[in-house]
Design a protein around this motif. Structure first.
Motif, PDB file in Angstrom:
ATOM      1  N   ARG A 102      -8.054   9.568  -3.487  1.00  0.00           N
ATOM      2  CA  ARG A 102      -9.092   9.982  -2.551  1.00  0.00           C
ATOM      3  C   ARG A 102     -10.454   9.717  -3.175  1.00  0.00           C
ATOM      4  O   ARG A 102     -10.654   9.897  -4.383  1.00  0.00           O
ATOM      5  CB  ARG A 102      -8.954  11.466  -2.197  1.00  0.00           C
ATOM      6  CG  ARG A 102      -7.732  11.767  -1.354  1.00  0.00           C
ATOM      7  CD  ARG A 102      -7.660  13.234  -0.964  1.00  0.00           C
ATOM      8  NE  ARG A 102      -6.529  13.503  -0.103  1.00  0.00           N
ATOM      9  CZ  ARG A 102      -6.544  13.351   1.221  1.00  0.00           C
ATOM     10  NH1 ARG A 102      -7.654  12.948   1.822  1.00  0.00           N
ATOM     11  NH2 ARG A 102      -5.478  13.613   1.947  1.00  0.00           N
TER      12      ARG A 102
ATOM     13  N   GLU B  96      -8.044  -3.683   3.987  1.00  0.00           N
ATOM     14  CA  GLU B  96      -6.929  -2.784   3.696  1.00  0.00           C
ATOM     15  C   GLU B  96      -7.406  -1.336   3.670  1.00  0.00           C
ATOM     16  O   GLU B  96      -6.769  -0.437   4.249  1.00  0.00           O
ATOM     17  CB  GLU B  96      -6.317  -3.155   2.343  1.00  0.00           C
ATOM     18  CG  GLU B  96      -5.080  -2.345   1.989  1.00  0.00           C
ATOM     19  CD  GLU B  96      -4.487  -2.768   0.666  1.00  0.00           C
ATOM     20  OE1 GLU B  96      -3.377  -2.301   0.351  1.00  0.00           O
ATOM     21  OE2 GLU B  96      -5.139  -3.535  -0.066  1.00  0.00           O
ATOM     22  N   ILE B  97      -8.547  -1.103   3.008  1.00  0.00           N
ATOM     23  CA  ILE B  97      -9.097   0.256   2.967  1.00  0.00           C
ATOM     24  C   ILE B  97      -9.522   0.693   4.363  1.00  0.00           C
ATOM     25  O   ILE B  97      -9.324   1.843   4.762  1.00  0.00           O
ATOM     26  CB  ILE B  97     -10.275   0.326   1.977  1.00  0.00           C
ATOM     27  CG1 ILE B  97      -9.794  -0.016   0.565  1.00  0.00           C
ATOM     28  CG2 ILE B  97     -10.917   1.699   1.997  1.00  0.00           C
ATOM     29  CD1 ILE B  97     -10.906  -0.115  -0.458  1.00  0.00           C
TER      30      ILE B  97
ATOM     31  N   GLY C  56      -6.995  -3.134  -3.540  1.00  0.00           N
ATOM     32  CA  GLY C  56      -7.211  -3.049  -2.098  1.00  0.00           C
ATOM     33  C   GLY C  56      -8.461  -3.798  -1.687  1.00  0.00           C
ATOM     34  O   GLY C  56      -9.500  -3.719  -2.353  1.00  0.00           O
TER      35      GLY C  56
ATOM     36  N   GLN D  77      -9.172   7.304   1.787  1.00  0.00           N
ATOM     37  CA  GLN D  77      -7.957   7.037   1.018  1.00  0.00           C
ATOM     38  C   GLN D  77      -8.068   5.634   0.428  1.00  0.00           C
ATOM     39  O   GLN D  77      -8.401   4.676   1.127  1.00  0.00           O
ATOM     40  CB  GLN D  77      -6.735   7.117   1.921  1.00  0.00           C
ATOM     41  CG  GLN D  77      -6.510   8.499   2.523  1.00  0.00           C
ATOM     42  CD  GLN D  77      -5.228   8.546   3.325  1.00  0.00           C
ATOM     43  OE1 GLN D  77      -4.132   8.436   2.779  1.00  0.00           O
ATOM     44  NE2 GLN D  77      -5.376   8.681   4.643  1.00  0.00           N
ATOM     45  N   ILE D  78      -7.783   5.524  -0.867  1.00  0.00           N
ATOM     46  CA  ILE D  78      -7.935   4.262  -1.584  1.00  0.00           C
ATOM     47  C   ILE D  78      -6.602   3.904  -2.228  1.00  0.00           C
ATOM     48  O   ILE D  78      -5.972   4.758  -2.881  1.00  0.00           O
ATOM     49  CB  ILE D  78      -9.014   4.368  -2.684  1.00  0.00           C
ATOM     50  CG1 ILE D  78     -10.320   4.921  -2.119  1.00  0.00           C
ATOM     51  CG2 ILE D  78      -9.251   3.006  -3.353  1.00  0.00           C
ATOM     52  CD1 ILE D  78     -11.006   4.015  -1.141  1.00  0.00           C
ATOM     53  N   PRO D  79      -6.113   2.661  -2.082  1.00  0.00           N
ATOM     54  CA  PRO D  79      -4.867   2.263  -2.751  1.00  0.00           C
ATOM     55  C   PRO D  79      -4.985   2.362  -4.265  1.00  0.00           C
ATOM     56  O   PRO D  79      -6.046   2.061  -4.833  1.00  0.00           O
ATOM     57  CB  PRO D  79      -4.664   0.815  -2.299  1.00  0.00           C
ATOM     58  CG  PRO D  79      -5.516   0.649  -1.101  1.00  0.00           C
ATOM     59  CD  PRO D  79      -6.670   1.560  -1.277  1.00  0.00           C
TER      60      PRO D  79
ATOM     61  N   THR E  33       0.826  -1.206   0.000  1.00  0.00           N
ATOM     62  CA  THR E  33       0.000   0.000   0.000  1.00  0.00           C
ATOM     63  C   THR E  33       0.858   1.252   0.000  1.00  0.00           C
ATOM     64  O   THR E  33       0.560   2.229  -0.686  1.00  0.00           O
ATOM     65  CB  THR E  33      -0.915   0.001   1.237  1.00  0.00           C
ATOM     66  OG1 THR E  33      -1.722  -1.169   1.197  1.00  0.00           O
ATOM     67  CG2 THR E  33      -1.809   1.219   1.256  1.00  0.00           C
TER      68      THR E  33
ATOM     69  N   ARG F 101      -1.876   6.461  -3.131  1.00  0.00           N
ATOM     70  CA  ARG F 101      -3.266   6.470  -2.692  1.00  0.00           C
ATOM     71  C   ARG F 101      -4.053   7.523  -3.454  1.00  0.00           C
ATOM     72  O   ARG F 101      -3.535   8.567  -3.828  1.00  0.00           O
ATOM     73  CB  ARG F 101      -3.357   6.756  -1.187  1.00  0.00           C
ATOM     74  CG  ARG F 101      -2.591   5.761  -0.336  1.00  0.00           C
ATOM     75  CD  ARG F 101      -2.522   6.204   1.101  1.00  0.00           C
ATOM     76  NE  ARG F 101      -1.639   5.347   1.871  1.00  0.00           N
ATOM     77  CZ  ARG F 101      -1.300   5.577   3.128  1.00  0.00           C
ATOM     78  NH1 ARG F 101      -1.754   6.649   3.758  1.00  0.00           N
ATOM     79  NH2 ARG F 101      -0.488   4.747   3.761  1.00  0.00           N
TER      80      ARG F 101
ATOM     81  N   LEU G 180      -6.457   1.751   6.267  1.00  0.00           N
ATOM     82  CA  LEU G 180      -5.956   3.053   5.832  1.00  0.00           C
ATOM     83  C   LEU G 180      -6.750   4.206   6.442  1.00  0.00           C
ATOM     84  O   LEU G 180      -6.213   5.275   6.712  1.00  0.00           O
ATOM     85  CB  LEU G 180      -6.023   3.158   4.306  1.00  0.00           C
ATOM     86  CG  LEU G 180      -4.901   2.511   3.501  1.00  0.00           C
ATOM     87  CD1 LEU G 180      -5.191   2.630   2.014  1.00  0.00           C
ATOM     88  CD2 LEU G 180      -3.552   3.144   3.838  1.00  0.00           C
ATOM     89  N   ASN G 181      -8.050   3.970   6.628  1.00  0.00           N
ATOM     90  CA  ASN G 181      -8.930   5.041   7.086  1.00  0.00           C
ATOM     91  C   ASN G 181      -9.381   4.872   8.531  1.00  0.00           C
ATOM     92  O   ASN G 181     -10.297   5.564   8.988  1.00  0.00           O
ATOM     93  CB  ASN G 181     -10.149   5.111   6.158  1.00  0.00           C
ATOM     94  CG  ASN G 181      -9.771   5.505   4.752  1.00  0.00           C
ATOM     95  OD1 ASN G 181      -9.598   6.677   4.459  1.00  0.00           O
ATOM     96  ND2 ASN G 181      -9.611   4.514   3.874  1.00  0.00           N
TER      97      ASN G 181
END
Length: 505
Positions: free
Chosen positions: A455, A478-479, A474, A499-501, A448, A453, A482-483
């Motif tokens: 948005r 995982e998402i 992702g 936030q998205i990989p 990641t 990343r 991240l958030n």
């Protein structure tokens, strides 16, 4: 097995036969024109039903007190009255036969310890066997009360007649009895603690409990917080859109797909809907649950072709071809464990509650309860399943009432309310793991951190699973990581920025 228990099963068999006959009028016989319900007589029958059930239950208490002959007389009289009332109910428009079937079912599962009036070892003439009309043979009157099997009728037909134990189902039976036997046993244990939450929803919908267990064993193993790679969630693995269709929404940040009772209700509603669509073909309905009702409708012509027809079976995805026999096999084993050298564990599934005297998490409770009550694997799974709205790592406010197995309610004051185990649990839970910065070198390629990343702004109707599928990179967890979204609900709201990989090329 007592003679009264055999008589009870025989009475149930007669009641089931009458119900089946009532549902199919004889040729040439028409209902009386303008027939209306006699509400007063129906009400009297329901009251009579209640009295007969109480009388039968009272006979069990007499037997426990050593008054076996009186117990047998009272029990026989109660059964006679119950059967007579059931027969009269069949003749009255508007009388609910299901009430009587439910009463017989409940009494059978009590396994009341009532003795016979006859001499030791004698059997009354004509009562040495249970009629097969019930359709389930020995399980209906099984001397295995720990399995608490219910009447296994599906749309008026015994489930044992509907399930074809063909070669694919036999292969699935082998899977459950070999490499997946531990999974089957654990699914059974998990389900038993949730049974009183889930089974009533199936019972109200007129669906067999064995089928509910088959779903649970295959879908989640009885883990309420299970989430698949595709985003299917909960003990019965609902996709978000399908869950919404059957009333599973997000309430106060909690995804109701993780609620055992609500998911069972939605699953039962789905099954009944699709049974109507597919002409009560159970295999097609199971395939639709796994592979999509639209696809199954096209393949089977709305139920005109059978699941096992080569034109249907051969066109299915391998996952669906494997899924249907596995669900059927698990349901079959739930009904007939004794035929396969399978023994499900005896479990005290009574539930209690505790009120937290201080801020605690479910993880802390799991630690301080340890293996209390002889639980080999501890209580983590049961505590999570019974309290699905709480993140197992999050502190729960003092004064909160939690649902727990009854054995833990008794143990709570000395193990978790205070004392060394509570102190240890708090200490372990407070431990922190040092955060290590991820390298951006070649070894981390594809991670990641190295992928970058993007948005994304959450829109109405979005779910984390849908967002993950849309961006194709992702997974849900995982998402969420991240958030900093907490399991199991992964609550998001419109307008929130995530936030998205980004996929590496």
């Amino acid at each position: 097995m007592s003679v009264l228990r055999i008589r009870l099963a025989a009475a149930l068999a007669a009641c089931v036969l009458l119900t089946a006959c009532a549902g199919t009028p004889s040729k040439g016989v028409k209902p009386a024109a303008g027939a209306t319900a006699d509400e007063s007589e129906i009400g009297a029958l329901y009251a009579r039903l209640g009295e007969a059930v109480k009388r039968y239950e009272g006979s069990a208490e007499l037997a426990d007190a050593g008054e076996r002959e009186r117990a047998a007389r009272e029990g026989n009289a109660a059964l006679d009255d119950l059967r007579a009332a059931a027969q009269r109910c069949q003749q009255l428009p508007g009388c609910e036969n299901e009430r009587f079937l439910s009463a017989f079912d409940g009494l059978l599962r009590r396994d009341a310890p009532i003795a016979t009036v006859t001499g030791e070892g004698e059997k009354p003439v004509g009562e040495d066997a249970v009629p097969e009309a019930v359709g389930e043979g020995s399980p209906v009157v099984s001397d295995l009360p720990e399995t608490a099997r219910s009447i296994t009728l599906l749309k008026g037909r015994p489930l044992a007649e509907i399930i074809a134990v063909n070669e694919p189902v036999k292969a699935a039976l082998e899977e459950w009895l070999t490499q997946y036997r531990p999974n089957l046993i654990q699914a059974y244990i998990n389900y038993q603690y949730m049974r009183q939450l889930m089974w009533p929803e199936y019972q109200k919908a007129g669906l067999p409990e064995a089928l509910l267990f088959g779903f649970i064993a295959k879908e989640s193993g009885g883990k309420v917080h299970a989430v698949s790679r595709s985003g299917a969630s909960g003990p019965l693995q609902f996709m978000y859109a399908t869950g919404l269709r059957f009333g599973l929404t997000t309430s106060d940040g909690f995804d109701q797909r993780f609620d055992a009772a609500l998911s069972a209700r939605a699953n039962a509603a789905y099954l009944n809907e699709q049974l109507r669509v597919f002409n009560n073909d159970l295999e097609l309905v199971l395939a639709a649950y796994n592979g999509g009702e639209g696809r199954m409708g096209r393949l089977a012509g709305g139920g005109r072709a059978r699941f096992w027809d080569p034109s249907v079976y051969g066109a299915l995805a391998p996952e669906t071809r494997e899924y249907v026999p596995m669900v059927l096999a698990a349901a079959w084993l739930f009904m007939h464990p004794e035929r396969y050298n399978l023994e499900f564990p005896r479990i005290d599934t009574r539930l209690g509650s505790v009120v937290l005297p201080r801020s605690m998490s479910l993880s802390e409770l799991s630690i301080c309860f340890g293996q209390e009550g002889g639980s080999r694997d501890g209580w983590f799974r049961a505590l999570r399943n019974l309290n699905p709205a709480y993140d197992h790592q999050a502190a729960i406010a003092p004064g909160t009432r939690l649902t727990v197995p009854l054995a833990l309610e008794t143990a709570f004051p000395k193990t978790c309310a205070e004392g060394p185990w509570q102190t240890l649990a708090a200490e372990l839970h407070a431990a922190t793991v040092p955060q290590v910065a991820m390298t951006t070198g070649p070894a981390a390629r594809g991670s990641t951190a190295s992928r970058g990343r993007a948005r994304y702004t959450v829109r109405k109707g979005d779910t984390l699973a849908a967002i993950a599928r849309k961006h194709r990179c992702g997974e849900v967890r995982e998402i969420a990581s991240l958030n900093r979204l907490r399991a199991p609900s992964y609550a998001i709201k419109p307008g929130q920025t995530l936030q998205i990989p980004i996929c590496s090329r």
